[in-house]
Design an enzyme around this catalytic site. Structure first.
Site, PDB file in Angstrom:
ATOM      1  N   HIS A 184       9.804   1.327   6.599  1.00  0.00           N
ATOM      2  CA  HIS A 184       9.997   1.181   8.044  1.00  0.00           C
ATOM      3  C   HIS A 184      11.319   0.481   8.365  1.00  0.00           C
ATOM      4  O   HIS A 184      12.042   0.876   9.265  1.00  0.00           O
ATOM      5  CB  HIS A 184       8.807   0.450   8.682  1.00  0.00           C
ATOM      6  CG  HIS A 184       7.623   1.351   8.877  1.00  0.00           C
ATOM      7  ND1 HIS A 184       6.814   1.734   7.833  1.00  0.00           N
ATOM      8  CD2 HIS A 184       7.146   1.982   9.978  1.00  0.00           C
ATOM      9  CE1 HIS A 184       5.876   2.553   8.294  1.00  0.00           C
ATOM     10  NE2 HIS A 184       6.059   2.729   9.593  1.00  0.00           N
ATOM     11  N   LYS A 190      -4.388  -0.365   9.283  1.00  0.00           N
ATOM     12  CA  LYS A 190      -5.516  -1.223   9.648  1.00  0.00           C
ATOM     13  C   LYS A 190      -5.045  -2.381  10.497  1.00  0.00           C
ATOM     14  O   LYS A 190      -3.879  -2.770  10.435  1.00  0.00           O
ATOM     15  CB  LYS A 190      -6.248  -1.722   8.404  1.00  0.00           C
ATOM     16  CG  LYS A 190      -5.514  -2.778   7.616  1.00  0.00           C
ATOM     17  CD  LYS A 190      -6.392  -3.288   6.493  1.00  0.00           C
ATOM     18  CE  LYS A 190      -5.627  -4.163   5.508  1.00  0.00           C
ATOM     19  NZ  LYS A 190      -5.528  -5.565   5.936  1.00  0.00           N
TER      20      LYS A 190
END
Lengths: 187, 292
Positions: free
Chosen positions: A36, A100
């Site tokens: 990322h 999550k």
């Protein structure tokens, strides 16, 4: 149970609602912290991410008899990617993010704008989720280390819950508010 | 000590792949509390399948095989350096076999060492005792739950938490609110009241060596442990933060003396994938008992 099957079109994604339980089948790319940051800073993606799914996962993958075998493949905590995710969803037209713990307002906004959802996998369920990986198609950016690389997985009936939809709804924001209200009655 | 390395390798394998019975029983019982057809029940069902599958396949329960924390109680004269060497070798083999993920990263270069060895990994805490047995316990604690751990310095004005057990209760419940589902709940808390910043966190992790049904010998702490679980489960955060009945499976609290000027509350959050195991070795190095 809703079946979400590749190709991941905008219509299919926008039809999903917060709280929907889905079984996902098709291609997913793993990507976590290093990936990322790299993409956010302008790094060129080694795979085409358009209309694809990013999975926040640092799997255990071992080579057995010359073939990749996934030993464990549960989700990692997504909120660490909050500074980058919204930008990447918009830049590459990513259709779903699996992880999550949920994500924040920037990601939720990008989901709404682009037509993307957040799919909450069951944290810690590495074996159930590894069983859903039917094929390892390849790996790139391996120089980031095995858990941080981009793995291309084909999955079947991968279980997840839509906790952020493309209409601005976030189960995480709702539960946070509810729990804060309830705490006031307890202290 | 003979066979130490293969015994430690088996300890790592078992810890990574199998939850102890006391934890499994608590999870099974909590699952029945969730509403039929809810997201929370869905999560608890997958968690239970995962526990069974990991054991059957002898594979890591969670892909984040975590910080490797050994707690060793040994007689005087026990060779700690030899233990450390065997533990390091066992960890490297366990990584190559896939019982552990490549999980140790050089903090300066960002490079993964690939074998879980490096400064601070594995972490080994030694304690001496006057007996003859060697008690070795291992906790594997993933990063998701470690990241939601918290340390409070009382008084805390924001939370109106003073230097008493009511203040301790307030900051613990705040930590649960802050964690939401990010630590892979339902979780278990290890807490230390007092100590310095370093000893407090270590002691909070040592609380996680206690079994789920262990009752605190200090009545005030036993009552607080119970109250925290009941109160946290009224918050509605639920498994994975999906909303639901079970936010915490347990809470274990210890206390250390503090400086008059300090009052720390250190909270270690353990995810449902509560990987702890241990064994006792006799003086010839044979495993005479598994501890959990």
């Amino acid at each position: 149970m809703i079946q979400l099957i590749e190709p991941y079109t905008e219509d299919k994604i926008r039809a999903l609602k917060m709280g929907d339980m889905v079984h996902l089948s098709g291609l997913v790319y793993t990507g976590r912290d290093a990936v990322h940051k790299f993409l956010h800073e302008g790094g060129k993606p080694p795979v085409d991410l358009q209309n694809q799914i990013i999975y926040h996962c640092g799997p255990v993958v071992i080579k057995e008899k010359g073939k990749w075998v996934v030993k464990a493949a549960g989700p990692t905590t997504s909120i660490r990617e909050e500074p980058y995710q919204g930008h990447l969803i918009e830049k590459f037209t990513i259709r779903a993010v699996i992880g999550k713990g949920g994500m924040g307002p920037k990601t939720l906004e990008a989901c709404k704008k682009v037509g993307c959802v957040y799919l909450h996998a069951i944290g810690g369920a590495a074996q159930v989720l590894a069983e859903c990986v039917t094929d390892v198609l390849g790996v790139s950016l391996e120089e980031f280390g095995s858990p941080e690389a981009i793995w291309a997985f084909r999955v079947k009936n991968f279980p997840a819950v839509v906790t952020m939809d493309a209409h601005g709804n976030s189960l995480h924001a709702a539960v946070l508010e509810l729990s804060r209200e309830r705490l006031k009655l307890l202290v | 000590m003979r066979n130490l390395k293969p015994n430690l390798l088996e300890l790592v394998r078992r810890t990574s792949a199998e939850l102890p019975d006391d934890v499994v029983n608590t999870i099974v019982s909590a699952a029945t509390q969730e509403q039929e057809g809810s997201n929370a029940q869905y999560a608890m069902n997958i968690i239970q399948s995962n526990i069974d599958m990991a054991k059957l396949k002898s594979a890591p329960l969670c892909q984040d095989t975590g910080s490797i924390l050994f707690f060793v109680r040994a007689p005087r004269g026990f060779d700690q350096l030899a233990f450390e060497k065997a533990a390091r070798e066992a960890v490297a083999v366990a990584t190559a076999k896939g019982y552990l993920r490549q999980n140790s990263v050089d903090s300066l270069t960002g490079k993964n060492t690939g074998n879980n060895l490096g400064p601070g990994s594995p972490a080994i805490h030694f304690h001496q005792h006057r007996g003859t047995r060697v008690d070795v316990r291992l906790i594997l604690k993933g990063g998701g739950c470690e990241n939601v751990g918290a340390q409070y310095s009382l008084p805390d004005v924001r939370l109106n938490a003073n230097r008493d057990l009511d203040g301790v209760r307030k900051v613990i419940l705040d930590a649960v609110i802050q964690a939401q589902g990010k630590g892979c709940g339902p979780g278990i808390l290890g807490v230390c009241v007092g100590g310095d910043r370093a000893t407090g966190y270590v002691h909070s992790k040592e609380q996680l060596l206690r079994t789920m049904d262990d009752v605190n010998p200090e009545p005030a702490l036993a009552a607080l442990e119970k109250d925290i679980v009941v109160s946290a489960n009224k918050l509605g955060i639920g498994p994975m933060g999906f909303g639901g009945a079970t936010t915490l499976l347990g809470c274990k609290i210890g206390a250390l003396n503090r400086l008059p000027a300090s009052y720390f509350v250190s909270i270690s959050y353990m995810c449902w994938a509560y990987r702890r195991q241990g064994f006792v070795l006799n003086d010839s190095g044979k495993i005479v008992e598994w501890l959990y």
